[in-house]
Design a protein around this motif. Sequence first.
Motif, PDB file in Angstrom:
ATOM      1  N   SER A 144      57.276  69.115  53.626  1.00  0.00           N
ATOM      2  CA  SER A 144      58.021  70.330  53.252  1.00  0.00           C
ATOM      3  C   SER A 144      59.383  70.407  53.923  1.00  0.00           C
ATOM      4  O   SER A 144      60.332  70.965  53.369  1.00  0.00           O
ATOM      5  CB  SER A 144      57.213  71.581  53.611  1.00  0.00           C
ATOM      6  N   ASP A 145      59.497  69.854  55.129  1.00  0.00           N
ATOM      7  CA  ASP A 145      60.762  69.926  55.865  1.00  0.00           C
ATOM      8  C   ASP A 145      61.813  68.958  55.326  1.00  0.00           C
ATOM      9  O   ASP A 145      62.955  68.966  55.804  1.00  0.00           O
ATOM     10  CB  ASP A 145      60.518  69.622  57.347  1.00  0.00           C
ATOM     11  N   TYR A 146      61.441  68.143  54.339  1.00  0.00           N
ATOM     12  CA  TYR A 146      62.357  67.118  53.840  1.00  0.00           C
ATOM     13  C   TYR A 146      62.783  67.360  52.391  1.00  0.00           C
ATOM     14  O   TYR A 146      63.350  66.469  51.758  1.00  0.00           O
ATOM     15  CB  TYR A 146      61.702  65.744  53.956  1.00  0.00           C
ATOM     16  N   ARG A 149      66.387  66.641  51.659  1.00  0.00           N
ATOM     17  CA  ARG A 149      66.870  65.306  52.037  1.00  0.00           C
ATOM     18  C   ARG A 149      66.882  64.372  50.828  1.00  0.00           C
ATOM     19  O   ARG A 149      66.143  64.549  49.867  1.00  0.00           O
ATOM     20  CB  ARG A 149      65.989  64.706  53.136  1.00  0.00           C
TER      21      ARG A 149
END
Length: 253
Positions: A144-146, A149
Amino acid sequence: METALRALSLSYTYKGKEGFCVALPELELKEGEITALTGVSGSGKSTLLECLGLLRPGFESKRFEVCGEDLRDRTHRELSLIRSSVMGFMPQQGGLIPFLSVRGNLEVAFDLAAASRKRLGIEIPSRKNALASALEMCAQLGISDYLERYPKELSIGQAQRASFVRASVHTPKVLFVDEPTSALDPPRAFELFTKIKDLVSEKRIAALVVTHDTLLSKKCGFVSCAYDRSRSSESKSVFCYASSDKKSDGESI
């Protein structure tokens, strides 16, 4: 269980390799079921996956049906629409558009599938719900944090997990997955296989997974279609069901 894909006497002969042939006497992919395609390196597993996923033309088959439709005499354009609308494909490497973020990849994958479904007159699921489900899957897979990106900013393992979500964002009828755990450590590999199993069961998807991890696929309860040494030779690789309850009614190749 309904059959999503059925092939009989499917074979592909390589050009420039002295007629080396990869053969599949029978394959039946059912909704809610995962089949593991296993075998030694170089035996033709990925080639079969590409043939079945309509990515490699030139194969022969006495029957090739997807969702009950015979595809053997379809045009290249028709096959392209079918592939993008009702199939999902996760390659061993790549699988993400390099100039889009992970989130952008998910959105484009859904939109392309929706456009193809519209042209074929197939019901289109809710975009909002599909993307929300995809983001939930990203959370479960730890990426989820990417979402913002780009592929080049991801590790191989992160890119593989994102590629899996991209391949399934439109809830395909048939999902093809090529070596999904090759760059993952054992806990992540088990996590991804479990997620594939849960998705297939929940969404009633039929899945074919190429893998070297036979122990893990067996642990997860996948049906086994394996390289058969007794029927193969230097000029031919044959893949058959390993389970005794899967009996071929196709002709010998």
